[in-house]
Design an enzyme around this catalytic site. Structure first.
Site, mmCIF file in Angstrom:
data_model
loop_
_atom_site.group_PDB
_atom_site.id
_atom_site.type_symbol
_atom_site.label_atom_id
_atom_site.label_comp_id
_atom_site.label_asym_id
_atom_site.label_seq_id
_atom_site.Cartn_x
_atom_site.Cartn_y
_atom_site.Cartn_z
ATOM 1 N N GLU A 17 0.840 -1.204 0.000
ATOM 2 C CA GLU A 17 0.000 0.000 0.000
ATOM 3 C C GLU A 17 0.872 1.250 0.000
ATOM 4 O O GLU A 17 2.082 1.211 0.202
ATOM 5 C CB GLU A 17 -0.901 0.038 1.243
ATOM 6 C CG GLU A 17 -2.372 -0.264 0.977
ATOM 7 C CD GLU A 17 -3.121 0.883 0.316
ATOM 8 O OE1 GLU A 17 -2.477 1.856 -0.127
ATOM 9 O OE2 GLU A 17 -4.353 0.809 0.234
ATOM 10 N N ASN A 145 -9.843 5.017 2.331
ATOM 11 C CA ASN A 145 -8.767 4.757 1.377
ATOM 12 C C ASN A 145 -8.276 6.050 0.739
ATOM 13 O O ASN A 145 -7.983 7.007 1.426
ATOM 14 C CB ASN A 145 -9.211 3.713 0.350
ATOM 15 C CG ASN A 145 -8.637 2.341 0.670
ATOM 16 O OD1 ASN A 145 -7.459 2.209 0.972
ATOM 17 N ND2 ASN A 145 -9.467 1.309 0.611
ATOM 18 N N ASP A 194 -9.674 1.919 -4.546
ATOM 19 C CA ASP A 194 -8.793 1.823 -3.379
ATOM 20 C C ASP A 194 -8.002 3.126 -3.250
ATOM 21 O O ASP A 194 -8.576 4.156 -2.936
ATOM 22 C CB ASP A 194 -7.893 0.590 -3.533
ATOM 23 C CG ASP A 194 -7.285 0.120 -2.230
ATOM 24 O OD1 ASP A 194 -6.886 0.968 -1.419
ATOM 25 O OD2 ASP A 194 -7.179 -1.105 -2.012
#
Length: 283
Positions: A17, A145, A194
């Site tokens: 991420e 997100n 996302d």
């Protein structure tokens, strides 16, 4: 649809991420949330380094004075250049963890959270200033997100993944946001939005979890480019490289019964567009 990626970092991250280009060091930062690791990657010599955080880490961003600010399970902490760690704002909530975060034009950190079980409304989006003052911007969030700002700083983009929307807000001079409305809606079957990043043209690039792609939307919400990728769980994207023209993309392996060979790796699309220099956290 294009598929012009290269492999930047071949890895097996559980939940890669938060790619972030640090212009001060010329390196890419990214995290493996569930692996509790902060990774750095220098594309010129291909050098990599890893730091373990001790608890799940949703994001790592550069600080103006050096070091990193970390969005951690139990709150937000500061890592000094010499490796010293201290909490900036500690607020542990049982069953909740940190997720994505971003630095606003004014140098504040906008940090997201979510519940491990993804219970609806169990997460938040908070704004933290350099002195550690924290305020909730959005409650009743499920999976906080992507967050980003337009080139002129007048708009903020935000994703709560289960809504399937990329939302846009008006940003006021004092940093507050108002007027939430949809910019784009991800259709059924295309995955869930996302992470995101905004380019110099004001277009919004959106990573699609379970969609195996990154999409680019114009400021008016029109889809104008799709980059197909060899990993279904695409988590986030950011521009980097000396000229901020390379799009770095993180991916995940978690929850996949048959992950692809590049699931959990960092991919890059050279010359994808012109990115914006991201501000460092002011603290």
């Amino acid at each position: 649809m294009t598929a012009d990626h290269e492999v930047a970092v071949r890895a097996g991250a559980s939940l890669g991420e938060g790619p972030t280009w640090d212009p001060a060091t010329g390196r890419l930062l990214w995290v493996d949330i569930l692996g509790s690791r902060v990774h750095t990657y220098d594309p010129s010599p291909g050098r990599r380094a890893v730091r373990t955080t001790g608890q799940h880490v949703g994001a790592a961003k550069p600080r103006a004075g050096g070091g990193l600010v970390l969005n951690l399970r139990d709150g937000v902490g500061l890592l000094d250049p010499d490796g010293t760690f201290r909490w900036l704002h500690r607020e542990p909530v049982p069953g909740r963890r940190a997720n994505d975060a971003a630095v606003a034009p004014d140098g504040s950190l906008w940090a997201g959270t979510m519940r491990y079980d993804e219970a609806p409304g169990g997460g938040t989006l908070s704004r933290l200033t350099a002195d550690g003052a924290a305020g909730t911007v959005l409650g009743d969030v499920t999976v906080s997100n992507g967050t980003g700002w337009s080139p002129d700083g007048l708009l903020m983009y935000y994703i709560d993944s289960p809504t399937r929307r990329v939302d846009v807000f008006d940003r006021r001079p004092d940093g507050r946001v108002t007027g939430r409305r949809p910019l784009a809606v991800i259709e059924e079957g295309a995955g869930f939005p996302d992470g995101l990043t905004v380019d110099a043209d004001g277009c919004v690039w959106v990573a699609l979890w379970d969609g195996g792609a990154v999409r680019r939307y114009t400021p008016g919400g029109r889809l104008d480019r799709t980059v197909a990728l060899p990993a279904p769980r695409v988590t986030a994207c950011a521009f980097g490289g000396p000229d901020l023209t390379d799009l770095y993309i993180t991916t995940a392996r978690v929850g996949l019964t048959a992950p692809t060979p590049l699931s959990g790796s960092v991919l890059v699309v050279p010359g994808a567009g012109q990115g914006l220099a991201q501000p460092a956290f002011a603290g």
